[in-house]
Design an enzyme around this catalytic site. Structure first.
Site, PDB file in Angstrom:
ATOM      1  N   ALA A   1       0.781  -1.168  -0.036  1.00  0.00           N
ATOM      2  CA  ALA A   1       0.117  -0.080   0.001  1.00  0.00           C
ATOM      3  C   ALA A   1       0.829   1.119  -0.162  1.00  0.00           C
ATOM      4  O   ALA A   1       2.215   1.358   0.352  1.00  0.00           O
ATOM      5  CB  ALA A   1      -0.923   0.016   1.008  1.00  0.00           C
TER       6      ALA A   1
ATOM      7  N   GLY B   1       0.592  -5.269   0.968  1.00  0.00           N
ATOM      8  CA  GLY B   1      -0.434  -5.115   0.482  1.00  0.00           C
ATOM      9  C   GLY B   1      -0.501  -5.841  -1.064  1.00  0.00           C
ATOM     10  O   GLY B   1      -1.083  -6.483  -1.551  1.00  0.00           O
TER      11      GLY B   1
ATOM     12  N   GLU C   1      -0.720  -9.427  -0.333  1.00  0.00           N
ATOM     13  CA  GLU C   1      -1.962  -9.735   0.052  1.00  0.00           C
ATOM     14  C   GLU C   1      -2.885  -9.705  -1.242  1.00  0.00           C
ATOM     15  O   GLU C   1      -3.690 -10.520  -1.511  1.00  0.00           O
ATOM     16  CB  GLU C   1      -2.412  -8.492   0.887  1.00  0.00           C
ATOM     17  CG  GLU C   1      -1.905  -8.880   2.337  1.00  0.00           C
ATOM     18  CD  GLU C   1      -2.147  -7.736   3.340  1.00  0.00           C
ATOM     19  OE1 GLU C   1      -2.156  -6.492   2.776  1.00  0.00           O
ATOM     20  OE2 GLU C   1      -2.535  -7.966   4.346  1.00  0.00           O
TER      21      GLU C   1
ATOM     22  N   GLU D   1       5.014  -4.994   6.974  1.00  0.00           N
ATOM     23  CA  GLU D   1       4.242  -3.844   7.788  1.00  0.00           C
ATOM     24  C   GLU D   1       4.762  -3.618   9.031  1.00  0.00           C
ATOM     25  O   GLU D   1       4.732  -2.336   9.628  1.00  0.00           O
ATOM     26  CB  GLU D   1       2.895  -4.583   8.076  1.00  0.00           C
ATOM     27  CG  GLU D   1       1.869  -4.295   6.509  1.00  0.00           C
ATOM     28  CD  GLU D   1       2.047  -5.519   5.748  1.00  0.00           C
ATOM     29  OE1 GLU D   1       2.873  -6.589   6.042  1.00  0.00           O
ATOM     30  OE2 GLU D   1       1.207  -5.684   4.814  1.00  0.00           O
TER      31      GLU D   1
HETATM   32  C1  HXC Z   1       5.173   4.411  -1.392  1.00  0.00           C
HETATM   33  C2  HXC Z   1       6.752   3.475  -2.228  1.00  0.00           C
HETATM   34  C3  HXC Z   1       6.587   1.941  -1.927  1.00  0.00           C
HETATM   35  C4  HXC Z   1       5.247   2.139  -0.988  1.00  0.00           C
HETATM   36  C5  HXC Z   1       8.497   1.855  -2.780  1.00  0.00           C
HETATM   37  N1  HXC Z   1       8.149   3.356  -3.085  1.00  0.00           N
HETATM   38  N2  HXC Z   1       7.609   1.210  -2.212  1.00  0.00           N
HETATM   39  N3  HXC Z   1       6.145   4.456  -2.389  1.00  0.00           N
HETATM   40  N4  HXC Z   1       4.706   3.258  -0.979  1.00  0.00           N
HETATM   41  N5  HXC Z   1       4.969   0.890  -0.489  1.00  0.00           N
HETATM   42  C6  HXC Z   1       8.832   4.242  -3.799  1.00  0.00           C
HETATM   43  C7  HXC Z   1       9.966   4.635  -3.060  1.00  0.00           C
HETATM   44  O1  HXC Z   1       9.552   5.813  -2.089  1.00  0.00           O
HETATM   45  C8  HXC Z   1      10.989   5.142  -4.124  1.00  0.00           C
HETATM   46  O2  HXC Z   1      10.456   6.566  -4.680  1.00  0.00           O
HETATM   47  C9  HXC Z   1      10.489   4.250  -5.313  1.00  0.00           C
HETATM   48  O3  HXC Z   1       9.186   3.595  -5.084  1.00  0.00           O
HETATM   49  C10 HXC Z   1      11.687   3.247  -5.410  1.00  0.00           C
HETATM   50  O4  HXC Z   1      11.752   2.731  -4.233  1.00  0.00           O
HETATM   51  P1  HXC Z   1      13.258   2.341  -3.608  1.00  0.00           P
HETATM   52  O5  HXC Z   1      12.974   2.196  -2.233  1.00  0.00           O
HETATM   53  O6  HXC Z   1      14.255   3.429  -4.009  1.00  0.00           O
HETATM   54  O7  HXC Z   1      13.765   0.996  -4.193  1.00  0.00           O
HETATM   55  P2  HXC Z   1      14.448  -0.025  -3.800  1.00  0.00           P
HETATM   56  O8  HXC Z   1      15.881   0.516  -2.840  1.00  0.00           O
HETATM   57  O9  HXC Z   1      14.870  -0.898  -4.850  1.00  0.00           O
HETATM   58  O10 HXC Z   1      14.005  -0.834  -2.604  1.00  0.00           O
HETATM   59  C11 HXC Z   1      12.694  -1.498  -2.917  1.00  0.00           C
HETATM   60  C12 HXC Z   1      11.906  -1.881  -1.567  1.00  0.00           C
HETATM   61  C13 HXC Z   1      11.709  -0.676  -0.997  1.00  0.00           C
HETATM   62  C14 HXC Z   1      12.558  -3.099  -1.034  1.00  0.00           C
HETATM   63  C15 HXC Z   1      10.847  -2.469  -2.103  1.00  0.00           C
HETATM   64  O11 HXC Z   1      11.013   0.268  -1.733  1.00  0.00           O
HETATM   65  C16 HXC Z   1      10.616  -0.830   0.255  1.00  0.00           C
HETATM   66  O12 HXC Z   1      11.033  -1.288   1.261  1.00  0.00           O
HETATM   67  N6  HXC Z   1       9.383  -0.429   0.133  1.00  0.00           N
HETATM   68  C17 HXC Z   1       8.333  -0.365   0.999  1.00  0.00           C
HETATM   69  C18 HXC Z   1       7.828  -1.806   1.181  1.00  0.00           C
HETATM   70  C19 HXC Z   1       6.692  -1.932   2.260  1.00  0.00           C
HETATM   71  O13 HXC Z   1       7.225  -1.661   3.431  1.00  0.00           O
HETATM   72  N7  HXC Z   1       5.491  -2.569   1.911  1.00  0.00           N
HETATM   73  C20 HXC Z   1       4.602  -2.518   2.736  1.00  0.00           C
HETATM   74  C21 HXC Z   1       3.778  -1.148   2.762  1.00  0.00           C
HETATM   75  S1  HXC Z   1       2.321  -1.135   3.915  1.00  0.00           S
HETATM   76  P3  HXC Z   1      11.177   7.713  -4.745  1.00  0.00           P
HETATM   77  O14 HXC Z   1      10.239   8.835  -5.035  1.00  0.00           O
HETATM   78  O15 HXC Z   1      12.048   8.073  -3.410  1.00  0.00           O
HETATM   79  O16 HXC Z   1      12.114   7.460  -5.921  1.00  0.00           O
HETATM   80  C22 HXC Z   1       1.297  -2.161   3.493  1.00  0.00           C
HETATM   81  C23 HXC Z   1       0.071  -2.117   4.110  1.00  0.00           C
HETATM   82  C24 HXC Z   1      -1.019  -3.010   3.520  1.00  0.00           C
HETATM   83  O17 HXC Z   1       1.214  -2.676   2.258  1.00  0.00           O
HETATM   84  C25 HXC Z   1      -2.465  -2.620   4.371  1.00  0.00           C
HETATM   85  C26 HXC Z   1      -3.687  -3.157   3.767  1.00  0.00           C
HETATM   86  C27 HXC Z   1      -4.070  -2.801   2.433  1.00  0.00           C
END
Ligand code: HXC
Length: 258
Positions: free
Chosen positions: A65, A109, A112, A132
């Site tokens: 998400a 998400g 999921e 998360e």
């Molecule tokens: C918003 C995101 C994002 C996310 C990545 N980006 N994941 N933006 N929400 N979930 C954006 C980054 O900010 C970045 O933007 C660009 O995508 C590229 O990501 P990087 O981090 O620079 O890439 P990388 O170093 O290759 O790392 C990849 C990654 C990392 C390991 C996937 O991005 C990451 O850890 N993302 C978050 C994963 C996460 O925590 N997901 C769960 C979310 S909570 P910029 O502008 O800086 O280039 C969730 C709850 C669900 O899903 C609830 C129910 C619906």
């Protein structure tokens, strides 16, 4: 219909939906999820479509998400507005099969969403996780419920509590994905599988999906009884007559979806 966050294509009898927010690794915001819901509904209601694929990019199916969108939400925002999760379960109401074709990250998400699909075909680059907990939240779209059913309680606890990622090989061993393919063949292989399904009798395809899903919602005895009633009903269809006649005549069946 013009979408901003997804791409929609039709390949024969297969509807292909590509999540398309590459700059954010396909982070799932409400707009994207609304569009996904509309596209799924539209394919589900289209008589010329027999199977649907959801896929992402080479780097990410979806990295979860949208954290930027969620960061400032209050409890009342998410509770009253039902933000983030408002139409997610709608995916489960699609009656045609939905395949997730996953390359790269399927996190939070994103994992999921893949698990809401009927099965997952993974590229060898796929990485699954429920990270998360690192953000001070827990999974909110079925991660703590569907993951243990798919991969066992032990692995679901491990993934949700440590936030570690699982690669495609581990995901296949654990039963989360049905098959692994080379990353550069993912779309081809997913399309081939979807085309096989789309050429079966659609009512039979829908009954198989309904019956397997029932296995997760009921007792074994009730599930077997449910399956038996559906099985009996197949003998009221033209496709049962055609399928069996085609076998006897040693030819390919021509299903009429009736
Ligand atoms: C918003 C995101 C994002 C996310 C990545 N980006 N994941 N933006 N929400 N979930 C954006 C980054 O900010 C970045 O933007 C660009 O995508 C590229 O990501 P990087 O981090 O620079 O890439 P990388 O170093 O290759 O790392 C990849 C990654 C990392 C390991 C996937 O991005 C990451 O850890 N993302 C978050 C994963 C996460 O925590 N997901 C769960 C979310 S909570 P910029 O502008 O800086 O280039 C969730 C709850 C669900 O899903 C609830 C129910 C619906």
């Amino acid at each position: 219909m013009q979408y901003e966050n997804i791409l929609v294509e039709i390949h024969g009898k297969v509807g292909l939906i590509t999540l398309n927010r590459p700059a954010a690794l396909n982070a799932l915001n409400d707009k994207l999820m609304d569009e996904l819901g509309l596209a799924l509904q539209s394919f589900d209601g289209d008589d010329d479509i027999g199977c649907i694929i959801i896929t992402g990019s080479e780097k990410a199916f979806a990295a979860g998400a949208d954290i930027g969108a969620m960061a400032s939400y209050t409890y009342m925002d998410v509770y009253k507005g039902d933000y983030i999760t408002r139409n997610w379960e709608q995916i489960r109401s699609v009656r045609k099969p939905v395949i997730a074709a996953v390359a790269g990250y399927a996190l939070g998400g994103g994992c999921e969403l893949a698990m809401m699909c009927d099965f997952i075909i993974a590229a060898d680059t796929a990485k699954f996780g429920q990270p998360e907990i690192k953000l001070g939240i827990i999974p909110g779209a079925g991660g703590t419920q569907r993951l243990p059913r798919a991969v066992s309680k032990a692995k679901a606890m491990d993934l949700c509590l440590t936030a570690r990622m699982m690669d495609a090989a581990e995901a296949e061993r654990a039963g989360l994905v049905s098959r692994i393919v080379a990353a550069d063949k993912l779309h081809e292989e997913a399309l081939a599988a979807a085309t096989v399904i789309a050429n079966m009798s659609l009512p039979m395809v829908m009954m198989v999906k309904e019956s397997i899903n029932r296995a997760y919602e009921t007792t074994l005895a009730e599930g077997v009884q449910f399956e038996r009633r559906l099985f009996h009903s197949t003998f009221a269809t033209a496709d049962q007559k055609e399928g069996m006649q085609a076998f006897i005549e040693k030819r390919a069946p021509h299903f009429k979806n009736s």
